[in-house]
Scaffold this motif. Structure first.
Motif, mmCIF file in Angstrom:
data_model
loop_
_atom_site.group_PDB
_atom_site.id
_atom_site.type_symbol
_atom_site.label_atom_id
_atom_site.label_comp_id
_atom_site.label_asym_id
_atom_site.label_seq_id
_atom_site.Cartn_x
_atom_site.Cartn_y
_atom_site.Cartn_z
ATOM 1 N N LEU A 120 12.028 -1.914 -7.154
ATOM 2 C CA LEU A 120 11.737 -3.350 -7.288
ATOM 3 C C LEU A 120 12.360 -3.979 -8.530
ATOM 4 N N SER A 121 12.863 -3.139 -9.426
ATOM 5 C CA SER A 121 13.578 -3.681 -10.594
ATOM 6 C C SER A 121 15.089 -3.507 -10.445
ATOM 7 N N ASP A 122 15.518 -2.967 -9.298
ATOM 8 C CA ASP A 122 16.944 -2.778 -9.005
ATOM 9 C C ASP A 122 17.561 -4.132 -8.626
ATOM 10 N N PRO A 123 18.634 -4.546 -9.297
ATOM 11 C CA PRO A 123 19.271 -5.843 -9.000
ATOM 12 C C PRO A 123 19.672 -6.004 -7.528
ATOM 13 N N VAL A 168 18.142 -4.822 -4.949
ATOM 14 C CA VAL A 168 16.923 -5.124 -4.182
ATOM 15 C C VAL A 168 16.461 -6.543 -4.468
ATOM 16 N N VAL A 169 16.479 -6.918 -5.721
ATOM 17 C CA VAL A 169 16.028 -8.265 -6.122
ATOM 18 C C VAL A 169 16.863 -9.350 -5.435
ATOM 19 N N SER A 170 18.123 -9.060 -5.189
ATOM 20 C CA SER A 170 19.011 -10.060 -4.573
ATOM 21 C C SER A 170 18.919 -10.065 -3.046
ATOM 22 N N ASP A 171 18.113 -9.174 -2.487
ATOM 23 C CA ASP A 171 17.935 -9.091 -1.031
ATOM 24 C C ASP A 171 16.486 -9.480 -0.691
ATOM 25 N N PRO A 172 16.245 -10.757 -0.344
ATOM 26 C CA PRO A 172 14.869 -11.245 -0.145
ATOM 27 C C PRO A 172 14.043 -10.434 0.870
ATOM 28 N N LYS A 173 14.683 -10.036 1.977
ATOM 29 C CA LYS A 173 13.944 -9.302 3.002
ATOM 30 C C LYS A 173 13.518 -7.928 2.495
ATOM 31 N N ARG A 174 14.468 -7.214 1.864
ATOM 32 C CA ARG A 174 14.140 -5.877 1.359
ATOM 33 C C ARG A 174 13.119 -5.972 0.219
ATOM 34 N N LEU A 175 13.281 -6.975 -0.613
ATOM 35 C CA LEU A 175 12.340 -7.177 -1.723
ATOM 36 C C LEU A 175 10.934 -7.418 -1.182
ATOM 37 N N ARG A 176 10.838 -8.243 -0.142
ATOM 38 C CA ARG A 176 9.531 -8.533 0.453
ATOM 39 C C ARG A 176 8.928 -7.280 1.083
ATOM 40 N N ASP A 177 9.753 -6.519 1.812
ATOM 41 C CA ASP A 177 9.252 -5.320 2.488
ATOM 42 C C ASP A 177 8.766 -4.272 1.490
ATOM 43 N N LEU A 178 9.550 -4.060 0.426
ATOM 44 C CA LEU A 178 9.171 -3.058 -0.579
ATOM 45 C C LEU A 178 7.942 -3.509 -1.377
ATOM 46 N N SER A 179 7.866 -4.813 -1.658
ATOM 47 C CA SER A 179 6.695 -5.344 -2.377
ATOM 48 C C SER A 179 5.428 -5.189 -1.541
ATOM 49 N N LYS A 180 5.574 -5.431 -0.233
ATOM 50 C CA LYS A 180 4.444 -5.281 0.677
ATOM 51 C C LYS A 180 4.013 -3.819 0.754
ATOM 52 N N GLU A 181 4.998 -2.909 0.810
ATOM 53 C CA GLU A 181 4.681 -1.476 0.860
ATOM 54 C C GLU A 181 3.950 -1.051 -0.412
ATOM 55 N N GLN A 182 4.452 -1.522 -1.550
ATOM 56 C CA GLN A 182 3.807 -1.162 -2.813
ATOM 57 C C GLN A 182 2.384 -1.701 -2.889
ATOM 58 N N SER A 183 2.209 -2.945 -2.462
ATOM 59 C CA SER A 183 0.879 -3.556 -2.475
ATOM 60 C C SER A 183 -0.087 -2.768 -1.599
ATOM 61 N N GLY A 184 0.439 -2.237 -0.478
ATOM 62 C CA GLY A 184 -0.408 -1.515 0.458
ATOM 63 C C GLY A 184 -0.911 -0.173 -0.052
ATOM 64 N N ILE A 185 -0.233 0.406 -1.058
ATOM 65 C CA ILE A 185 -0.661 1.720 -1.565
ATOM 66 C C ILE A 185 -1.205 1.664 -2.994
ATOM 67 N N THR A 186 -1.236 0.459 -3.576
ATOM 68 C CA THR A 186 -1.692 0.333 -4.970
ATOM 69 C C THR A 186 -3.117 0.848 -5.150
ATOM 70 N N ALA A 187 -4.031 0.454 -4.258
ATOM 71 C CA ALA A 187 -5.436 0.875 -4.395
ATOM 72 C C ALA A 187 -5.565 2.390 -4.300
ATOM 73 N N THR A 188 -4.771 3.010 -3.410
ATOM 74 C CA THR A 188 -4.806 4.468 -3.252
ATOM 75 C C THR A 188 -4.329 5.157 -4.524
ATOM 76 N N VAL A 189 -3.232 4.666 -5.093
ATOM 77 C CA VAL A 189 -2.670 5.269 -6.308
ATOM 78 C C VAL A 189 -3.624 5.104 -7.484
ATOM 79 N N GLU A 190 -4.182 3.916 -7.645
ATOM 80 C CA GLU A 190 -5.113 3.678 -8.758
ATOM 81 C C GLU A 190 -6.341 4.578 -8.649
#
Length: 358
Positions: A19-22, A24-46
């Motif tokens: 998510l800090s890779d330029p 990825v940041v310049s690709d809105p669809k991939r950025l959205r998909d990866l952000s959504k994936e990360q959000s979905g596992i945040t509670a599990t990781v914490e």
């Protein structure tokens, strides 16, 4: 279980880097998909990190108990050890639930379709009652309800009504309403005071985005016709109503609620996209569930899921054998008691399946 949790944590760290890779940041669809994936596992990781921290504290306390301690210190260490063991057990239970596969549609908005079924005018009245019930429930949860199309009857009900529900976790809670609903009461249209049984069907579809289901123009036939229902002066005078037919699946959507043909077509496309997406989803789910019947059905619309008995102020959900003597409150949109019970049953069933698989 712990290998899976470590894999989830490793993926979380990888996503942080991506998510800090330029690129990825310049690709809105991939950025959205990866952000959504990360959000979905945040509670599990914490929770997993909290669990590992508690385990470290348990090891440290165990070592402390092996040393020479005065009575007061030993008692304090024993109390702390017991508390940490209790916390560890609670975290393990939370982690098990967090590992239960999440429905990818849970975060989506909902397209709600209610139709009067068996029972004529009384079924249409009941369809109207269900729509009011869901509208009040949506209001209590802060969701927005927009009627997309409606076919009202002259006595206050609906032969059919389609609405969009926009709000946080709308599908995750509403998906359990999918099926046939039965009402037992003395109809307003019945002068003899006899109890009648009528039914209405409820379809809960996740709103599908264009990136998820691509509908090609060549696969859609568009027909226009004059509106026949409520709609003001434009009724029967302009060709504002739209009928879309998805040729590969045979799915047909008609929309005439708006006076504008373009607005009707836009609404019809949303419903068509959701129905086509739902069809493919159900087919995939039926194949997956061929060897396992879930305790809580959410796919078969012919399945009678609930009975509303007015004379006894009783609601029964047949899937989990739940009976509540609060029909008057339920019809005012107070559905959380039923929906929470269905979610718990669903999670328990999935957890048992997960344990069997392991």
């Amino acid at each position: 279980m712990y290998d899976r949790l470590q894999a989830v944590e490793d993926r979380y760290d990888e996503l942080n880097e991506l998510l800090s890779d330029p690129d990825v940041v310049s690709d809105p669809k991939r950025l959205r998909d990866l952000s959504k994936e990360q959000s979905g596992i945040t509670a599990t990781v914490e929770t997993y990190r909290e669990y590992k921290n508690v385990n470290e504290q348990i090891d440290e306390t165990r070592e402390l108990l092996g040393e020479k301690l005065d009575d007061e210190m030993r008692e304090m260490a024993k109390e702390e050890f017991a508390e940490l063991q209790k916390e560890k057990t609670e975290l393990e239970e939370r982690l098990k639930l967090l590992l239960v596969p999440k429905d990818p549609n849970d975060d989506k908005n909902v397209i709600l379709e209610i139709r009067g079924a068996a029972g004529g005018d009384e079924a249409a009245l009941f369809a109207g009652d269900l729509f009011r019930m869901y509208s009040k429930y949506a209001e209590s949860r802060g969701w927005k309800v927009e009627i997309m199309d409606a076919n009202p009857t002259g006595i206050g009900g609906y032969k059919e009504i389609i609405a969009m529900m926009n709000g946080n976790d709308a599908f995750s809670r509403m998906k359990y309403e999918n099926g046939a609903h039965r009402v037992q009461r003395v109809p307003e249209t019945e002068s003899g005071g006899r109890i009648h049984t009528s039914t209405a069907t409820v379809a809960i579809l996740p709103e599908a985005e264009e990136v998820e289901i691509e509908l090609h123009d060549k696969d859609i036939r568009t027909d226009t016709f004059a509106s026949t229902g409520a709609g003001g002066q434009s009724v029967n005078t302009t060709m504002s109503a739209v009928r879309l037919t998805h040729i590969p699946t045979g799915i047909v959507v008609s929309m005439q609620d708006e006076r504008s043909q373009l607005k009707n077509k836009d609404k019809a496309m949303k419903v068509l996209r959701a129905r086509v997406y739902d069809k493919f989803e159900r087919e995939a789910r039926e194949e997956y569930d061929a060897n396992r019947k879930s305790a809580v059905g959410t796919g078969d619309r012919s399945e009678r899921i609930r009975t509303y008995n007015y004379p006894q102020n009783r609601v029964t959900d047949h899937r989990i054998g739940l009976t509540i003597q609060k029909l008057d409150q339920i019809m005012e949109g107070k559905l959380d008691e039923i929906i929470d019970a269905l979610i718990l049953e669903d999670q328990t069933s999935k957890l048992e399946h997960l344990n069997d698989a392991n």
